[in-house]
Design a protein around this motif. Structure first.
Motif, PDB file in Angstrom:
ATOM      1  N   LEU A  23       6.885   1.935  -4.741  1.00 38.09           N
ATOM      2  CA  LEU A  23       6.217   1.234  -3.641  1.00 38.09           C
ATOM      3  C   LEU A  23       7.225   0.880  -2.553  1.00 38.09           C
ATOM      4  O   LEU A  23       6.937   1.042  -1.356  1.00 38.09           O
ATOM      5  N   LEU A  24       8.389   0.418  -2.952  1.00 41.11           N
ATOM      6  CA  LEU A  24       9.424   0.089  -1.964  1.00 41.11           C
ATOM      7  C   LEU A  24       9.886   1.340  -1.228  1.00 41.11           C
ATOM      8  O   LEU A  24      10.019   1.340   0.000  1.00 41.11           O
ATOM      9  N   ARG A  25      10.126   2.435  -1.965  1.00 40.29           N
ATOM     10  CA  ARG A  25      10.590   3.668  -1.324  1.00 40.29           C
ATOM     11  C   ARG A  25       9.556   4.199  -0.329  1.00 40.29           C
ATOM     12  O   ARG A  25       9.896   4.547   0.814  1.00 40.29           O
ATOM     13  N   GLU A  26       8.310   4.289  -0.752  1.00 41.43           N
ATOM     14  CA  GLU A  26       7.296   4.882   0.121  1.00 41.43           C
ATOM     15  C   GLU A  26       7.002   3.990   1.324  1.00 41.43           C
ATOM     16  O   GLU A  26       6.800   4.491   2.443  1.00 41.43           O
ATOM     17  N   SER A  27       6.955   2.689   1.129  1.00 42.11           N
ATOM     18  CA  SER A  27       6.677   1.804   2.268  1.00 42.11           C
ATOM     19  C   SER A  27       7.846   1.801   3.249  1.00 42.11           C
ATOM     20  O   SER A  27       7.630   1.763   4.474  1.00 42.11           O
ATOM     21  N   THR A  28       9.070   1.891   2.738  1.00 37.19           N
ATOM     22  CA  THR A  28      10.230   1.958   3.635  1.00 37.19           C
ATOM     23  C   THR A  28      10.231   3.272   4.409  1.00 37.19           C
ATOM     24  O   THR A  28      10.496   3.299   5.619  1.00 37.19           O
ATOM     25  N   PHE A  50      -3.137   1.685   0.518  1.00 35.19           N
ATOM     26  CA  PHE A  50      -3.310   0.427   1.249  1.00 35.19           C
ATOM     27  C   PHE A  50      -2.013  -0.373   1.215  1.00 35.19           C
ATOM     28  O   PHE A  50      -1.573  -0.922   2.240  1.00 35.19           O
ATOM     29  N   PHE A  51      -1.386  -0.452   0.047  1.00 34.14           N
ATOM     30  CA  PHE A  51      -0.192  -1.289  -0.080  1.00 34.14           C
ATOM     31  C   PHE A  51       1.060  -0.610   0.483  1.00 34.14           C
ATOM     32  O   PHE A  51       1.959  -1.306   0.973  1.00 34.14           O
ATOM     33  N   VAL A  52       1.112   0.696   0.440  1.00 35.57           N
ATOM     34  CA  VAL A  52       2.200   1.400   1.115  1.00 35.57           C
ATOM     35  C   VAL A  52       2.147   1.086   2.609  1.00 35.57           C
ATOM     36  O   VAL A  52       3.157   0.748   3.238  1.00 35.57           O
ATOM     37  N   VAL A  53       0.947   1.156   3.177  1.00 37.78           N
ATOM     38  CA  VAL A  53       0.766   0.876   4.609  1.00 37.78           C
ATOM     39  C   VAL A  53       1.053  -0.585   4.917  1.00 37.78           C
ATOM     40  O   VAL A  53       1.765  -0.916   5.872  1.00 37.78           O
ATOM     41  N   LEU A  54       0.511  -1.490   4.114  1.00 37.32           N
ATOM     42  CA  LEU A  54       0.693  -2.920   4.351  1.00 37.32           C
ATOM     43  C   LEU A  54       2.169  -3.294   4.415  1.00 37.32           C
ATOM     44  O   LEU A  54       2.625  -3.935   5.382  1.00 37.32           O
ATOM     45  N   PHE A  55       2.928  -2.896   3.394  1.00 36.66           N
ATOM     46  CA  PHE A  55       4.336  -3.279   3.361  1.00 36.66           C
ATOM     47  C   PHE A  55       5.156  -2.541   4.421  1.00 36.66           C
ATOM     48  O   PHE A  55       6.148  -3.075   4.916  1.00 36.66           O
ATOM     49  N   ALA A  56       4.748  -1.327   4.791  1.00 38.56           N
ATOM     50  CA  ALA A  56       5.455  -0.592   5.844  1.00 38.56           C
ATOM     51  C   ALA A  56       5.304  -1.299   7.191  1.00 38.56           C
ATOM     52  O   ALA A  56       6.287  -1.491   7.923  1.00 38.56           O
ATOM     53  N   VAL A  57       4.081  -1.669   7.528  1.00 39.40           N
ATOM     54  CA  VAL A  57       3.847  -2.341   8.812  1.00 39.40           C
ATOM     55  C   VAL A  57       4.600  -3.669   8.859  1.00 39.40           C
ATOM     56  O   VAL A  57       5.245  -4.004   9.867  1.00 39.40           O
ATOM     57  N   ILE A  58       4.547  -4.427   7.763  1.00 41.09           N
ATOM     58  CA  ILE A  58       5.263  -5.699   7.706  1.00 41.09           C
ATOM     59  C   ILE A  58       6.764  -5.481   7.819  1.00 41.09           C
ATOM     60  O   ILE A  58       7.473  -6.249   8.481  1.00 41.09           O
ATOM     61  N   ARG A  59       7.266  -4.400   7.209  1.00 42.08           N
ATOM     62  CA  ARG A  59       8.717  -4.138   7.242  1.00 42.08           C
ATOM     63  C   ARG A  59       9.206  -3.878   8.655  1.00 42.08           C
ATOM     64  O   ARG A  59      10.309  -4.279   9.037  1.00 42.08           O
ATOM     65  N   ASP A  64      -4.497  10.543   5.205  1.00 41.79           N
ATOM     66  CA  ASP A  64      -4.734  11.829   4.543  1.00 41.79           C
ATOM     67  C   ASP A  64      -3.775  12.914   5.032  1.00 41.79           C
ATOM     68  O   ASP A  64      -3.507  13.890   4.328  1.00 41.79           O
ATOM     69  N   ASP A  65      -3.275  12.761   6.265  1.00 37.70           N
ATOM     70  CA  ASP A  65      -2.419  13.777   6.873  1.00 37.70           C
ATOM     71  C   ASP A  65      -0.948  13.597   6.516  1.00 37.70           C
ATOM     72  O   ASP A  65      -0.107  14.400   6.946  1.00 37.70           O
ATOM     73  N   LEU A  66      -0.615  12.550   5.763  1.00 36.22           N
ATOM     74  CA  LEU A  66       0.780  12.224   5.482  1.00 36.22           C
ATOM     75  C   LEU A  66       1.101  12.395   4.001  1.00 36.22           C
ATOM     76  O   LEU A  66       0.236  12.232   3.143  1.00 36.22           O
ATOM     77  N   ASP A  67       2.344  12.700   3.744  1.00 37.48           N
ATOM     78  CA  ASP A  67       2.870  12.769   2.374  1.00 37.48           C
ATOM     79  C   ASP A  67       3.878  11.626   2.252  1.00 37.48           C
ATOM     80  O   ASP A  67       5.025  11.749   2.688  1.00 37.48           O
ATOM     81  N   PHE A  68       3.456  10.505   1.699  1.00 38.52           N
ATOM     82  CA  PHE A  68       4.323   9.338   1.652  1.00 38.52           C
ATOM     83  C   PHE A  68       5.585   9.580   0.833  1.00 38.52           C
ATOM     84  O   PHE A  68       6.659   9.066   1.160  1.00 38.52           O
ATOM     85  N   SER A  69       5.473  10.348  -0.241  1.00 41.51           N
ATOM     86  CA  SER A  69       6.663  10.617  -1.059  1.00 41.51           C
ATOM     87  C   SER A  69       7.676  11.441  -0.283  1.00 41.51           C
ATOM     88  O   SER A  69       8.891  11.225  -0.393  1.00 41.51           O
ATOM     89  N   ALA A  70       7.190  12.382   0.528  1.00 45.22           N
ATOM     90  CA  ALA A  70       8.104  13.184   1.361  1.00 45.22           C
ATOM     91  C   ALA A  70       8.763  12.322   2.435  1.00 45.22           C
ATOM     92  O   ALA A  70       9.963  12.480   2.725  1.00 45.22           O
TER      93      ALA A  70
END
Length: 529
Positions: free
Chosen positions: A53-58, A85-94, A155-161
């Motif tokens: 979660l930390l890696r993907e949100s960062t 949802f949580f990847v996006v939430l923590f990314a925006v907050i970061r 849907d258009d994004l690969d968060f792990s990449a």
């Protein structure tokens, strides 16, 4: 953006340890240090560890920054219950931007209103959920001035990449009195108001709730109501479970059969339901199906749950039943795990913090005699002192001492337990989704087939309120199906559709010329007898 709580009051809360010196970004980092490889989140498509979660949100935070997102920008986030949802939430907050949590059930009408208040520069969603295409909302928002390049479909994004190519985390850490996120009110105004929750007050919200609910690393939480709701996000919700190293499963839609299957398969120990879903659960269990042996705590909140239904559910389930009464603006009241059963079924419990201040007042704002019914005013360390960009609501919604006027009619028992008896403000509660009828009435009056419309909520034990539309037509008869089709075409959320349409020749008026809704309710009751 800073807290709207006066600086001296905020510092006093910190000094008294009524608020923690903590922020959401550092909280996630701390969770990873403790629980790194444990599975944090799971949905129907994938699961993610705390470290993941930390890696993907960062990684997504770097992507958003590279695409123009800046600190204090407002970002509409409209996603169903999901790991994303949580990847996006923590990314925006970061990044230091402010996520504005829009419910999946909102449509273009509501989203445009929120965008106009927020002045958002990004809209993050997915292309489709439950048969609805969110591209239509994106198009409507672009038409309202949101930059086209600010529309992002997950849907258009690969968060792990994105996580694999992200650089060094150079984002500044937020201050504890910075606003962390904007929740939506379910209040009595036309467009949902924006509720600015700070890092410190929201960390207090979910972490203290987690402690009070005795959650720990063994806790397995099922999120069955929209996680964009404060109830499911932080009461203690998913964030509270993550704070103690637990596990959360995100159910994409509130289906009681899916709920039962996931509770059994994932060995869920704690979950939360709105009263409408709790009533469906009662019906399901009364069929004689096997109960849930793993379930230890069931919370019911977001609307009043009848004492009769609470007793039924408690008898059918071998677990703790906890009433939650609260609001996205702050105050939380709830039954403690070891309270007597009589309190658990008959009251909404006591406040979360010893620093919560509750006043019960009459129509003139004066305190009522102890034990009598009045409107609840509240002030405290995690209750807001004002809405975002809404001076009118701030003027009418708070008293001169900074107490928030909840609009709820309550009485307090001798133990400071809250008993909710009704609403002082006009509002309709549809299975936990709350809205003001005034906005929908305005949409109805723009229809050439309607010359008069008044919407009232008739209390219903299983669904919260039954929405009855009293309509005076311009000629031909208007059916419920006609109204639903019209509202859908106007981009109005489905939970604002009528349960019943009543045609009238005229709408009664009060002495000052306003529609007399009390007389409409009385006439409806007589017609039902």
């Amino acid at each position: 953006m800073k807290s709207l709580t006066p600086r001296a009051d905020f510092e006093n809360y910190i000094r008294m340890k009524a608020l923690p010196e903590a922020d959401l970004s550092s909280s996630l980092t701390g969770w990873v240090e403790k629980y790194s490889d444990r599975i944090a989140l799971k949905d129907e498509h994938r699961q993610l560890s705390y470290a993941g979660l930390l890696r993907e949100s960062t990684g997504f935070a770097h992507w958003l920054s590279a695409h123009g997102l800046q600190a204090d920008d407002r970002v509409l986030v409209q996603l169903p219950n999901s790991v994303n949802f949580f990847v996006v939430l923590f990314a925006v907050i970061r990044v230091g931007a402010l996520p504005v949590l829009v419910l999946p059930g909102h449509r273009a009408h509501e989203a445009k209103g929120v965008h106009q208040t927020a002045g958002s520069s990004f809209y993050i969603t997915q292309r489709e959920h439950d048969g609805f295409g969110y591209e239509s909302i994106a198009t409507a928002l672009v038409g309202e001035g949101l930059p086209r390049e600010g529309v992002v479909f997950v849907d258009d994004l690969d968060f792990s990449a994105l996580a694999a190519v992200s650089g060094t985390d150079t984002f500044p850490m937020p201050a504890i009195d910075d606003v962390a996120l904007l929740l939506l009110s379910g209040g009595t105004t036309n467009t949902p108001k924006l509720i600015p929750r700070t890092h410190a007050d929201y960390v207090l919200n979910f972490s203290e709730m987690a402690k009070a609910c005795l959650l720990d690393q063994s806790s397995r939480y099922l999120c069955a109501v929209p996680v964009a709701h404060n109830f499911a996000l932080g009461c203690p919700g998913v964030l509270g479970v993550l704070a103690v190293g637990g596990f959360a499963y995100l159910l994409p839609r509130p289906d009681i059969l899916d709920f039962a299957e996931v509770v059994t398969r994932e060995q869920i120990t704690v979950t939360a339901l709105v009263p409408a879903l709790a009533e469906l659960l009662i019906e399901y269990l009364e069929l004689g199906v096997e109960g849930f042996s793993s379930l230890m705590l069931l919370q019911v909140g977001a609307a009043r749950f009848s004492e009769v239904s609470a007793q039924k559910l408690r008898a059918l389930l071998d677990c703790e039943l906890q009433h939650i009464y609260g609001m996205a603006e702050g105050l939380l009241c709830f039954n403690r795990r070891f309270d007597p059963l009589s309190l658990k079924v008959s009251t909404q419990g006591r406040p979360l913090s010893i620093f919560d201040e509750l006043r019960v007042v009459d129509e003139q704002g004066q305190p009522v005699i102890e034990g009598e019914v009045g409107e609840l005013y509240v002030r405290g360390p995690y209750t807001i002192r004002g809405y975002y960009n809404n001076e009118e609501a701030n003027h009418t919604g708070f008293d001169p001492d900074g107490f928030y006027k909840t609009g709820d009619l309550v009485r307090l028992d001798h133990g400071n337990n809250v008993v909710v008896v009704g609403r002082a403000k006009e509002q309709i509660n549809r299975a936990g989704e709350k809205y003001s009828p005034a906005d929908t009435e305005k949409v109805m009056l723009a229809w050439d087939r309607v010359v008069g419309c008044s919407i009232v909520g008739i209390e219903n034990i299983t669904e919260g309120d039954k929405a009855v539309f009293f309509i005076r037509s311009s000629g031909e008869h208007v059916t419920r199906e006609d109204v639903c089709r019209y509202l859908e075409a106007q981009g109005v959320a489905g939970y604002k559709f009528p349960d019943e349409v009543v045609m009238v020749n005229s709408l009664p008026l009060t002495a000052v010329g306003k529609i007399d809704k009390k007389r409409l309710v009385a006439s409806y009751a007589v017609a039902q007898d």
